[in-house]
Design an enzyme around this catalytic site. Structure first.
Site, PDB file in Angstrom:
ATOM      1  N   CYS A   2       0.837  -1.188   0.000  1.00  0.00           N
ATOM      2  CA  CYS A   2       0.000   0.000   0.000  1.00  0.00           C
ATOM      3  C   CYS A   2       0.876   1.244   0.000  1.00  0.00           C
ATOM      4  O   CYS A   2       2.025   1.206   0.412  1.00  0.00           O
ATOM      5  CB  CYS A   2      -0.873   0.022   1.243  1.00  0.00           C
ATOM      6  N   ARG A  27       2.348   0.571  -6.189  1.00  0.00           N
ATOM      7  CA  ARG A  27       2.573  -0.208  -4.971  1.00  0.00           C
ATOM      8  C   ARG A  27       1.319  -0.919  -4.471  1.00  0.00           C
ATOM      9  O   ARG A  27       1.394  -1.814  -3.643  1.00  0.00           O
ATOM     10  CB  ARG A  27       3.091   0.714  -3.867  1.00  0.00           C
ATOM     11  N   TRP A  74      -3.523  -2.324  -1.214  1.00  0.00           N
ATOM     12  CA  TRP A  74      -3.385  -3.714  -1.692  1.00  0.00           C
ATOM     13  C   TRP A  74      -3.997  -4.552  -0.582  1.00  0.00           C
ATOM     14  O   TRP A  74      -3.446  -4.641   0.507  1.00  0.00           O
ATOM     15  CB  TRP A  74      -1.909  -4.031  -1.902  1.00  0.00           C
ATOM     16  N   ASN A 100      -0.453   0.909   6.512  1.00  0.00           N
ATOM     17  CA  ASN A 100       0.183  -0.120   5.702  1.00  0.00           C
ATOM     18  C   ASN A 100       0.736  -1.156   6.670  1.00  0.00           C
ATOM     19  O   ASN A 100       1.440  -0.782   7.606  1.00  0.00           O
ATOM     20  CB  ASN A 100       1.300   0.541   4.878  1.00  0.00           C
ATOM     21  N   GLY A 101       0.413  -2.431   6.466  1.00  0.00           N
ATOM     22  CA  GLY A 101       0.900  -3.460   7.393  1.00  0.00           C
ATOM     23  C   GLY A 101      -0.258  -4.319   7.861  1.00  0.00           C
ATOM     24  O   GLY A 101      -1.330  -4.323   7.240  1.00  0.00           O
ATOM     25  N   GLU A 481      13.035 -17.484 -13.817  1.00  0.00           N
ATOM     26  CA  GLU A 481      12.712 -16.061 -13.906  1.00  0.00           C
ATOM     27  C   GLU A 481      11.875 -15.767 -15.163  1.00  0.00           C
ATOM     28  O   GLU A 481      10.941 -14.978 -15.117  1.00  0.00           O
ATOM     29  CB  GLU A 481      14.013 -15.242 -13.871  1.00  0.00           C
ATOM     30  N   LYS A 485       8.172 -14.116 -15.035  1.00  0.00           N
ATOM     31  CA  LYS A 485       7.784 -12.887 -15.744  1.00  0.00           C
ATOM     32  C   LYS A 485       6.493 -13.106 -16.508  1.00  0.00           C
ATOM     33  O   LYS A 485       5.584 -12.288 -16.456  1.00  0.00           O
ATOM     34  CB  LYS A 485       8.863 -12.451 -16.747  1.00  0.00           C
ATOM     35  N   GLU A 488       3.396 -13.583 -14.156  1.00  0.00           N
ATOM     36  CA  GLU A 488       3.052 -12.350 -13.427  1.00  0.00           C
ATOM     37  C   GLU A 488       2.225 -11.390 -14.264  1.00  0.00           C
ATOM     38  O   GLU A 488       1.289 -10.783 -13.769  1.00  0.00           O
ATOM     39  CB  GLU A 488       4.343 -11.595 -13.031  1.00  0.00           C
ATOM     40  N   HIS A 504      11.075 -36.070 -15.546  1.00  0.00           N
ATOM     41  CA  HIS A 504      10.518 -36.621 -14.302  1.00  0.00           C
ATOM     42  C   HIS A 504       9.159 -35.989 -13.971  1.00  0.00           C
ATOM     43  O   HIS A 504       8.796 -35.872 -12.816  1.00  0.00           O
ATOM     44  CB  HIS A 504      11.500 -36.413 -13.151  1.00  0.00           C
ATOM     45  N   LYS A 603       4.272  -4.220  -5.759  1.00  0.00           N
ATOM     46  CA  LYS A 603       5.688  -4.027  -6.037  1.00  0.00           C
ATOM     47  C   LYS A 603       6.549  -4.425  -4.857  1.00  0.00           C
ATOM     48  O   LYS A 603       7.612  -5.000  -5.009  1.00  0.00           O
ATOM     49  CB  LYS A 603       5.926  -2.561  -6.420  1.00  0.00           C
TER      50      LYS A 603
HETATM   51  C1  G6P Z   1       7.155  -8.784  -5.048  1.00  0.00           C
HETATM   52  C2  G6P Z   1       7.394  -8.199  -6.426  1.00  0.00           C
HETATM   53  C3  G6P Z   1       8.501  -8.987  -7.141  1.00  0.00           C
HETATM   54  C4  G6P Z   1       9.748  -9.022  -6.286  1.00  0.00           C
HETATM   55  C5  G6P Z   1       9.479  -9.558  -4.884  1.00  0.00           C
HETATM   56  C6  G6P Z   1      10.669  -9.341  -3.963  1.00  0.00           C
HETATM   57  O1  G6P Z   1       6.591 -10.039  -5.175  1.00  0.00           O
HETATM   58  O2  G6P Z   1       6.207  -8.217  -7.200  1.00  0.00           O
HETATM   59  O3  G6P Z   1       8.786  -8.378  -8.382  1.00  0.00           O
HETATM   60  O4  G6P Z   1      10.722  -9.816  -6.913  1.00  0.00           O
HETATM   61  O5  G6P Z   1       8.374  -8.871  -4.295  1.00  0.00           O
HETATM   62  O6  G6P Z   1      10.855  -7.959  -3.819  1.00  0.00           O
HETATM   63  P1  G6P Z   1      12.195  -7.262  -3.395  1.00  0.00           P
HETATM   64  O7  G6P Z   1      11.886  -5.792  -3.395  1.00  0.00           O
HETATM   65  O8  G6P Z   1      12.540  -7.775  -2.022  1.00  0.00           O
HETATM   66  O9  G6P Z   1      13.240  -7.626  -4.387  1.00  0.00           O
END
Ligand code: G6P
Length: 608
Positions: A2, A27, A74, A100-101, A481, A485, A488, A504, A603
């Protein structure tokens, strides 16, 4: 997660609050709201959905006033509806809170407050704070907030205003970032510097446990016992352009295309070609301390965890030091083996991820030296680690991480190079690696220049329901990764696997509808991956192959090919990741998805 914004000063608060929320929308973006003191009472406006919805509500029903707080959410407790959007009000409507939290004892507090006659109007944990502040009022807002915070358990970044003490914003943090912006006769509050950068570069970062009181005349910081604290004013060094799209359709595309520069910036002044090593001023470790390290734990979440896996292979390969990679969320609740000679590397773009921060604190408590690989300057992890390597990739706004990932891998390579040269790596081999790193920005640019090739491939597969990504060695994490991507931002189910492990299990999924992305540069395991490609082809799967040469062994096995330049094995995942980012991006755009703000994601995840 948030976003929080606050304003107090001579100007109208609402335009600033809305502008700040828009800058923070990446965020959290499921609902938003503001609370402004209009001279008589606290007025709130809230809306489910994006900030644009809230703007609509405000133009139909404006609020004026020079003190205000705002929030983009969020959802954690309760669905993303207007009723659950922040700010939340006390029963008598005199207190408004954004948060936030997570308040962990919210249910207990809710029961107690209900018995005391308070009426709850949302499903959120946050609302308990507003009622507590009303309940514990003794004359000043900060005293009531202190009283309330003594009763709550959990994590918070909060901002509170009250019509009973109206020339004030009271803020507090424990586990969720907050900073004060110091303007010219006006003061700002934000959970992220990007919200206020258009107005001031002077910021005061609050530490965990800090409380702040902002008035039109200044600010003060204290602890929960009302003891004044000194906090220095710091300067934000990056520019507004860094958080704007600058002609690109999406932040994610801009950030993908920035990588020649961001990778260069991570290495700038650190890579020493002549000696085949690196200089890392922020490590805060003497030669003796570095030599004493005999095991390394790397902990991170999400994309950062993938870069950790590549770092593990680099460090073990070059330095011969055993490395463990752990999801931060698992590490923090295990009984991990930490010795006095353990180095704990913590990787986080935001420097605020709750699990990663908690894992770092746990490692510290157990006596490990901690090293943060962090992008956001001044973030909590960066301030609490023993030493660090800033990524210098600039603000990353797209929720799916791209440029931070490649910079993390570079930072790990710089670290591995330094450690290895202190141990067994020869100067010749060190120079070869350093030169290969030095060449990366140009090589990344040459990939980006051919982005249209990837766009064409994306066109062909945009309607796929599943994707498999396979790689071996250093490129197994690149496969993870690549798959992350795609899922996501496009919501296509995608899995990354070590190529040989496919037989497997995942091989059962392969048919003519299944695109399989192979990351197969000409490296030490190329011959091995060719047999895996054959296994997929034999079952009718469609192959998209990221490779680095015209390989006769691939004849007849390739449905689509994307060439990347050649480099040393350990750096191939950096080059391979760029076309995978482009593939995910173009597929998502073609499916009409909101690339920068994918559904359900945030984020920076500042809750457990
Ligand atoms: C969230 C984001 C990801 C990120 C992860 C870790 O899930 O959407 O893109 O890789 O957090 O975030 P950080 O800021 O600790 O790299």
């Amino acid at each position: 997660m948030c976003g929080i914004v606050g304003y107090i000063g001579p100007r109208q608060a609402t335009p600033f609050l809305i502008e700040g929320l828009k800058r923070l929308e990446y965020r959290g973006y499921d609902s938003a709201g503001i609370a402004v003191y209009d001279g008589e009472s606290i007025e709130t406006r809230r809306a489910a959905g994006k900030i644009a919805k809230l703007e609509g509500t405000l133009s139909a029903d404006p609020v004026t006033g020079k003190v205000g707080i705002a929030h983009t959410r969020w959802a954690t407790h309760g669905p993303p509806t207007e009723r659950n959007a922040h700010p939340h009000l006390s029963t008598d409507n005199t207190v408004a809170v954004v948060h936030n939290g997570i308040i962990e004892n919210a249910n207990v507090l809710r029961k107690q407050l209900t018995e005391l006659g308070h009426t709850f109007r949302s499903d959120t944990d946050t609302e308990t704070i507003a009622h507590l502040v009303q309940e514990l009022w003794e004359g000043s807002l900060e005293e009531a907030v202190i009283g309330a915070l003594r009763k709550v358990e959990g994590t918070f970044g909060i901002a509170v205003v009250s019509s009973k003490d109206p020339s004030k914003i009271v803020a507090a943090r424990k586990g969720s970032p907050l900073l004060i912006g110091v303007g010219d006769g006006e003061y700002f509050l934000a959970s992220d510097a990007s919200a206020i950068l258009a107005h001031t570069r002077q910021v005061v970062y609050l530490n965990d446990g800090d409380l702040a009181v902002l008035t039109p005349d200044g600010y003060k910081v204290m602890d929960i016992n009302n003891v004044p604290l000194r906090r220095s004013v710091e300067r934000i060094e990056w520019d507004l352009a860094a958080i704007e799209r600058g002609g690109y359709d999406h932040f994610m595309l801009k950030e993908i295309f920035e990588q020649p520069t961001t990778v260069e910036n991570t290495m700038r002044g650190r890579l020493i070609l002549e000696d085949g090593t690196s200089k890392l001023g922020g490590l805060n470790m003497s030669h003796e301390q570095l030599m004493a390290v005999d095991n390394i734990v790397i902990t991170a979440c999400g994309t950062s965890w993938h870069s950790a896996l590549i770092g593990e292979m680099m460090i073990e390969d070059l330095c011969r030091i055993p490395v463990e990679v752990e999801y931060a969320s698992e590490f923090r609740y295990r009984n991990p083996i930490i010795t006095p000679s353990t180095l704990c590397i913590v990787i986080s773009q935001s420097g605020e991820t709750a699990d990663t921060l908690a894992a770092m604190r746990e490692a510290k408590r157990r006596g490990a030296q901690t090293l943060g690989l962090v992008n956001v300057v001044g973030s909590t992890i960066a301030r609490e680690d023993d030493g660090g390597i800033y990524l210098h990739a600039g603000p990353e706004i797209g929720v799916a991480s791209t440029k931070a990932f490649t910079s993390q891998v570079i930072a790990l390579a710089l670290f591995a190079l330094k450690m290895a040269r202190k141990r067994t790596l020869s100067v010749m081999r060190g120079r070869e690696l350093a030169q290969a790193m030095h060449d990366l920005p140009k090589q990344i640019q040459s990939i980006l220049d051919r982005a249209a090739e990837m766009e064409k491939i994306a066109d062909e597969y945009k309607d796929a329901h599943n994707f498999l990504y396979l790689g071996r060695g250093f490129n197994f994490p690149a496969a993870l990764e690549g798959a992350l991507k795609l899922k996501e931002i496009s919501y296509i189910h995608a899995e990354g696997y070590p190529a040989a492990e496919m037989k497997h299990g995942p091989i059962a999924l392969i048919d003519e509808k299944m695109p399989v992305v192979f990351i197969a540069p000409h490296d030490g395991v190329f011959d091995k991956i060719v047999s895996n490609i054959q296994e997929v082809k034999a079952r009718g799967g469609k192959t998209i192959i990221i490779t680095s040469r015209d390989e006769p062994a691939l004849a007849g096995l390739v449905d689509h090919e994307f060439r990347i330049p050649e480099t040393v094995d350990m750096l191939t995942p950096i080059l391979a990741s760029v076309p995978l980012q482009l593939l995910a991006y173009y597929i998502a755009v073609k499916r009409g998805a909101n690339v920068d703000q994918p559904r359900n994601l945030a984020k920076s995840v500042t809750v457990e």
